[in-house]
Design a protein around this motif. Sequence first.
Motif, PDB file in Angstrom:
ATOM      1  N   ALA A 134      52.153  39.756  50.937  1.00  0.00           N
ATOM      2  CA  ALA A 134      53.327  38.395  50.171  1.00  0.00           C
ATOM      3  C   ALA A 134      53.809  37.435  50.889  1.00  0.00           C
ATOM      4  O   ALA A 134      53.398  36.631  50.033  1.00  0.00           O
ATOM      5  N   GLY A 135      53.645  37.740  52.132  1.00  0.00           N
ATOM      6  CA  GLY A 135      54.888  36.230  53.155  1.00  0.00           C
ATOM      7  C   GLY A 135      53.362  35.284  52.950  1.00  0.00           C
ATOM      8  O   GLY A 135      53.729  34.697  52.828  1.00  0.00           O
ATOM      9  N   ILE A 140      54.756  34.780  47.222  1.00  0.00           N
ATOM     10  CA  ILE A 140      55.226  35.773  46.219  1.00  0.00           C
ATOM     11  C   ILE A 140      56.101  36.916  46.772  1.00  0.00           C
ATOM     12  O   ILE A 140      56.199  37.290  47.891  1.00  0.00           O
ATOM     13  N   ASP A 141      56.466  37.468  45.716  1.00  0.00           N
ATOM     14  CA  ASP A 141      57.200  38.839  46.946  1.00  0.00           C
ATOM     15  C   ASP A 141      56.358  39.792  46.555  1.00  0.00           C
ATOM     16  O   ASP A 141      55.585  39.725  45.918  1.00  0.00           O
ATOM     17  N   THR A 142      56.492  41.448  47.112  1.00  0.00           N
ATOM     18  CA  THR A 142      55.831  42.217  47.145  1.00  0.00           C
ATOM     19  C   THR A 142      55.371  42.448  45.326  1.00  0.00           C
ATOM     20  O   THR A 142      54.764  43.509  45.384  1.00  0.00           O
ATOM     21  N   LYS A 143      57.100  42.789  45.004  1.00  0.00           N
ATOM     22  CA  LYS A 143      56.825  43.591  43.596  1.00  0.00           C
ATOM     23  C   LYS A 143      55.719  42.159  42.835  1.00  0.00           C
ATOM     24  O   LYS A 143      55.576  43.041  41.686  1.00  0.00           O
ATOM     25  N   THR A 144      55.400  41.186  43.364  1.00  0.00           N
ATOM     26  CA  THR A 144      54.954  40.680  41.976  1.00  0.00           C
ATOM     27  C   THR A 144      53.303  41.077  42.371  1.00  0.00           C
ATOM     28  O   THR A 144      52.318  41.438  41.942  1.00  0.00           O
ATOM     29  N   TYR A 184      52.462  44.171  43.635  1.00  0.00           N
ATOM     30  CA  TYR A 184      52.133  45.856  42.940  1.00  0.00           C
ATOM     31  C   TYR A 184      52.113  45.506  41.752  1.00  0.00           C
ATOM     32  O   TYR A 184      51.282  46.046  41.238  1.00  0.00           O
ATOM     33  N   ASN A 185      52.405  44.229  41.041  1.00  0.00           N
ATOM     34  CA  ASN A 185      52.828  44.351  39.441  1.00  0.00           C
ATOM     35  C   ASN A 185      50.882  44.138  39.233  1.00  0.00           C
ATOM     36  O   ASN A 185      50.643  43.630  37.576  1.00  0.00           O
TER      37      ASN A 185
END
Length: 54
Positions: free
Chosen positions: A2-3, A7-11, A13-14
């Motif tokens: 993600a880094g 992007i965010d790690t939640k993104t 996962y989504n």
Amino acid sequence: MAGILGIDTKTLYNWKKHKPNLYRIVMLGFKFDELLECSKRNYVELLEIEARFT
């Protein structure tokens, strides 16, 4: 990962949950980069071996 993508790690996962094709393409891209780097190292190693025996 993600880094690297910024992007965010939640993104991430989504994407995996809601956009599996996008997630698959991103993962394949990372794997491609990994395999390319491995191929480069092998090529350099083979050139060094060749140089020793010629």
